[in-house]
Design a protein around this motif. Sequence first.
Motif, PDB file in Angstrom:
ATOM      1  N   GLY A  99      15.238 -36.650  -4.489  1.00  0.00           N
ATOM      2  CA  GLY A  99      16.197 -35.863  -5.639  1.00  0.00           C
ATOM      3  C   GLY A  99      16.230 -36.732  -6.757  1.00  0.00           C
ATOM      4  N   SER A 100      15.594 -38.106  -6.744  1.00  0.00           N
ATOM      5  CA  SER A 100      15.567 -39.008  -8.031  1.00  0.00           C
ATOM      6  C   SER A 100      14.408 -38.469  -9.024  1.00  0.00           C
ATOM      7  N   LEU A 101      14.723 -38.497 -10.417  1.00  0.00           N
ATOM      8  CA  LEU A 101      13.873 -38.051 -11.510  1.00  0.00           C
ATOM      9  C   LEU A 101      13.004 -39.347 -12.011  1.00  0.00           C
ATOM     10  N   VAL A 102      11.673 -39.172 -12.059  1.00  0.00           N
ATOM     11  CA  VAL A 102      10.665 -39.904 -12.661  1.00  0.00           C
ATOM     12  C   VAL A 102      10.124 -39.401 -13.944  1.00  0.00           C
ATOM     13  N   THR A 103      10.461 -40.082 -15.193  1.00  0.00           N
ATOM     14  CA  THR A 103       9.940 -39.373 -16.327  1.00  0.00           C
ATOM     15  C   THR A 103       8.508 -40.412 -16.599  1.00  0.00           C
ATOM     16  N   THR A 104       7.528 -39.580 -16.739  1.00  0.00           N
ATOM     17  CA  THR A 104       6.234 -40.004 -17.065  1.00  0.00           C
ATOM     18  C   THR A 104       6.008 -39.982 -18.534  1.00  0.00           C
ATOM     19  N   LEU A 105       5.973 -41.302 -19.080  1.00  0.00           N
ATOM     20  CA  LEU A 105       5.656 -41.478 -20.457  1.00  0.00           C
ATOM     21  C   LEU A 105       4.225 -41.129 -21.061  1.00  0.00           C
ATOM     22  N   LEU A 106       3.793 -39.908 -21.044  1.00  0.00           N
ATOM     23  CA  LEU A 106       2.366 -39.521 -21.423  1.00  0.00           C
ATOM     24  C   LEU A 106       1.879 -40.339 -22.723  1.00  0.00           C
ATOM     25  N   ALA A 107       2.499 -40.803 -23.598  1.00  0.00           N
ATOM     26  CA  ALA A 107       2.321 -41.221 -24.919  1.00  0.00           C
ATOM     27  C   ALA A 107       2.058 -42.689 -24.580  1.00  0.00           C
ATOM     28  N   ALA A 108       2.809 -43.384 -23.876  1.00  0.00           N
ATOM     29  CA  ALA A 108       2.708 -44.639 -23.519  1.00  0.00           C
ATOM     30  C   ALA A 108       1.727 -44.976 -22.511  1.00  0.00           C
ATOM     31  N   ALA A 109       1.463 -44.041 -21.594  1.00  0.00           N
ATOM     32  CA  ALA A 109       0.383 -44.349 -20.681  1.00  0.00           C
ATOM     33  C   ALA A 109      -1.028 -44.265 -21.612  1.00  0.00           C
ATOM     34  N   ASN A 110      -1.095 -43.559 -22.511  1.00  0.00           N
ATOM     35  CA  ASN A 110      -2.129 -43.411 -22.963  1.00  0.00           C
ATOM     36  C   ASN A 110      -2.559 -44.447 -24.127  1.00  0.00           C
ATOM     37  N   ARG A 111      -1.808 -45.509 -24.046  1.00  0.00           N
ATOM     38  CA  ARG A 111      -1.901 -47.001 -24.709  1.00  0.00           C
ATOM     39  C   ARG A 111      -1.747 -47.911 -23.806  1.00  0.00           C
ATOM     40  N   ASP A 112      -2.111 -47.581 -22.562  1.00  0.00           N
ATOM     41  CA  ASP A 112      -2.054 -48.719 -21.330  1.00  0.00           C
ATOM     42  C   ASP A 112      -3.120 -49.578 -21.603  1.00  0.00           C
ATOM     43  N   PRO A 113      -2.733 -50.775 -22.101  1.00  0.00           N
ATOM     44  CA  PRO A 113      -3.844 -52.186 -22.205  1.00  0.00           C
ATOM     45  C   PRO A 113      -4.623 -52.098 -21.078  1.00  0.00           C
ATOM     46  N   GLU A 114      -4.098 -51.788 -19.681  1.00  0.00           N
ATOM     47  CA  GLU A 114      -4.882 -52.193 -18.627  1.00  0.00           C
ATOM     48  C   GLU A 114      -5.951 -50.941 -18.472  1.00  0.00           C
ATOM     49  N   VAL A 115      -6.121 -49.986 -19.164  1.00  0.00           N
ATOM     50  CA  VAL A 115      -6.983 -48.953 -19.133  1.00  0.00           C
ATOM     51  C   VAL A 115      -7.947 -48.746 -20.403  1.00  0.00           C
ATOM     52  N   PHE A 116      -7.139 -48.955 -21.504  1.00  0.00           N
ATOM     53  CA  PHE A 116      -8.005 -48.773 -22.942  1.00  0.00           C
ATOM     54  C   PHE A 116      -8.059 -50.135 -23.678  1.00  0.00           C
ATOM     55  N   ALA A 117      -9.104 -50.632 -23.781  1.00  0.00           N
ATOM     56  CA  ALA A 117      -9.345 -51.778 -24.593  1.00  0.00           C
ATOM     57  C   ALA A 117      -8.898 -51.305 -26.195  1.00  0.00           C
ATOM     58  N   ASP A 118      -7.978 -52.453 -26.638  1.00  0.00           N
ATOM     59  CA  ASP A 118      -7.779 -52.534 -27.838  1.00  0.00           C
ATOM     60  C   ASP A 118      -6.783 -51.255 -28.041  1.00  0.00           C
ATOM     61  N   ALA A 119      -6.204 -50.909 -27.409  1.00  0.00           N
ATOM     62  CA  ALA A 119      -5.414 -49.654 -27.039  1.00  0.00           C
ATOM     63  C   ALA A 119      -4.466 -49.351 -28.184  1.00  0.00           C
ATOM     64  N   GLU A 120      -4.047 -50.123 -29.210  1.00  0.00           N
ATOM     65  CA  GLU A 120      -3.175 -49.899 -30.299  1.00  0.00           C
ATOM     66  C   GLU A 120      -4.212 -49.475 -31.523  1.00  0.00           C
ATOM     67  N   SER A 121      -5.566 -49.380 -31.474  1.00  0.00           N
ATOM     68  CA  SER A 121      -6.433 -49.108 -32.344  1.00  0.00           C
ATOM     69  C   SER A 121      -6.875 -47.633 -32.250  1.00  0.00           C
ATOM     70  N   PHE A 122      -7.047 -46.926 -33.233  1.00  0.00           N
ATOM     71  CA  PHE A 122      -7.580 -45.711 -33.224  1.00  0.00           C
ATOM     72  C   PHE A 122      -9.046 -45.782 -33.836  1.00  0.00           C
ATOM     73  N   ASP A 123      -9.826 -45.237 -32.432  1.00  0.00           N
ATOM     74  CA  ASP A 123     -11.476 -45.383 -32.780  1.00  0.00           C
ATOM     75  C   ASP A 123     -11.987 -44.148 -32.102  1.00  0.00           C
ATOM     76  N   VAL A 124     -12.446 -43.280 -33.192  1.00  0.00           N
ATOM     77  CA  VAL A 124     -13.225 -41.922 -32.681  1.00  0.00           C
ATOM     78  C   VAL A 124     -14.262 -42.084 -31.942  1.00  0.00           C
ATOM     79  N   ALA A 125     -14.904 -43.456 -31.651  1.00  0.00           N
ATOM     80  CA  ALA A 125     -16.362 -43.490 -30.760  1.00  0.00           C
ATOM     81  C   ALA A 125     -15.691 -44.195 -29.381  1.00  0.00           C
TER      82      ALA A 125
END
Length: 437
Positions: A345-371
């Motif tokens: 019955g507990s709710l879990v909110t998955t923060l998609l926008a935050a996960a998209n900048r997970d530094p464990e997955v994306f190098a230099d995650a706060e940079s916008f890089d079209v390549a």
Amino acid sequence: MPATLTRVDSMAKPVVRWGLGHLLPRTVMAAAARRGDLQGRLILASRGGDPFPLFDELRAKGPLYRGRFSFMTTSLPIVREVLTSGDFRTGFDPTSARGAVNRAYLWSVGGDRLGPLEPPSLLVTEPPDHTRYRKLVTRVFSVRAVERLRERAEHVAAELLDRMDGADEVDLVERYCALLPVTIIAEILGVPLGERERVLAFGAAAAPSLDLGLSWRQFRQVETALSGFEQWLTEHIEQLRREPGDNLLSQLVAAREDGVGLDDRELKATAGLVLAAGFETTVNLLGNGAALLHDNPEQLERLQADPALWPNAVDEILRFDPPVLLTGRSAVRDTEVAGTPVPAGSLVTTLLAAANRDPEVFADAESFDVARPNAKDHVSFSAGRHFCLGAALARMEGEVGLRTLFERYPKLQRLPGARRRGTRVLRGYETLPVRPN
């Protein structure tokens, strides 16, 4: 007497829906925010604001944060785990309702009311119903089917840009970002040309229906829009029954899976969600992308030098500034996430926008890089059985729409007055003034 009770119900249910679904959570979240609760602060700050600094604070608290209203996660692997796990479901499980408040809320949303967060919407149904609904519409949104629409999308984009030629100032959202996807989805669903402005208006008015904590005025505006949209859908479906065409909605009216079709309520819920979702998120993708590329001219130059990067650029836009910030799941049984017990019955909110900048997955995650080599690893389209069935269409329209825009207007200028939408779940621009030439 039954008629009197029906009238009382129709008057009381909206008040209860608003009170329990918006006023109470907003009051609780405001009190929690004053005590420093990050979930409360996020809900209050995310309406048209910049939630990313709060995402960083949440990330610093570990992979799973216990907020006042739900668990929250910024970790991309954990987001994927929750969204794909059989231990979680979308929506609220009626069998888990306990206490007077939960029972009252279930009573208030019961009946014939249709909305994106009430069954039989694809957003909140689970197998076997979800499987049946999805099978009936998936083939129309396959990659192959979408590629057949590319030429039409290019033609529509060029026509819309023709109308902007010579203008000193235009609102890019109103004149382009909204009209491109609504034209395509309207053609897919057989919506007559003269009805498309109404569909756009319904979509804009109903967009806050995904949010928590609406004011009574906002709530009534949303409910009125949803009611008007349902009435329009009823009439449109009846027209297609009389005169079917070569479009998805005509196919849905006649479709059968193992001899079983959609009843009227299922048909309206499915068609309404496809219609709204078919342009609402793409409007945001186009607006967010146009702003990002304008503000990062070196990235635009890379695309102009190597147009083969455009598909990857669309995924990087979806990663960096997604059209949907978050989604939620409820536990159907006692389980564990990131080593933390999560009771049924507990709710879990998955923060998609935050996960998209997970530094464990994306190098230099706060940079916008079209390549960026792994840009496509984002979760902006969710994951698992509720992965967005319009993802291929959105990617194609994003690529065509942005490439065509900047090919026509390589020196597009943003003008003062841009304003974000005042929604908490959907993220995009309400207005984006530009000078095309």
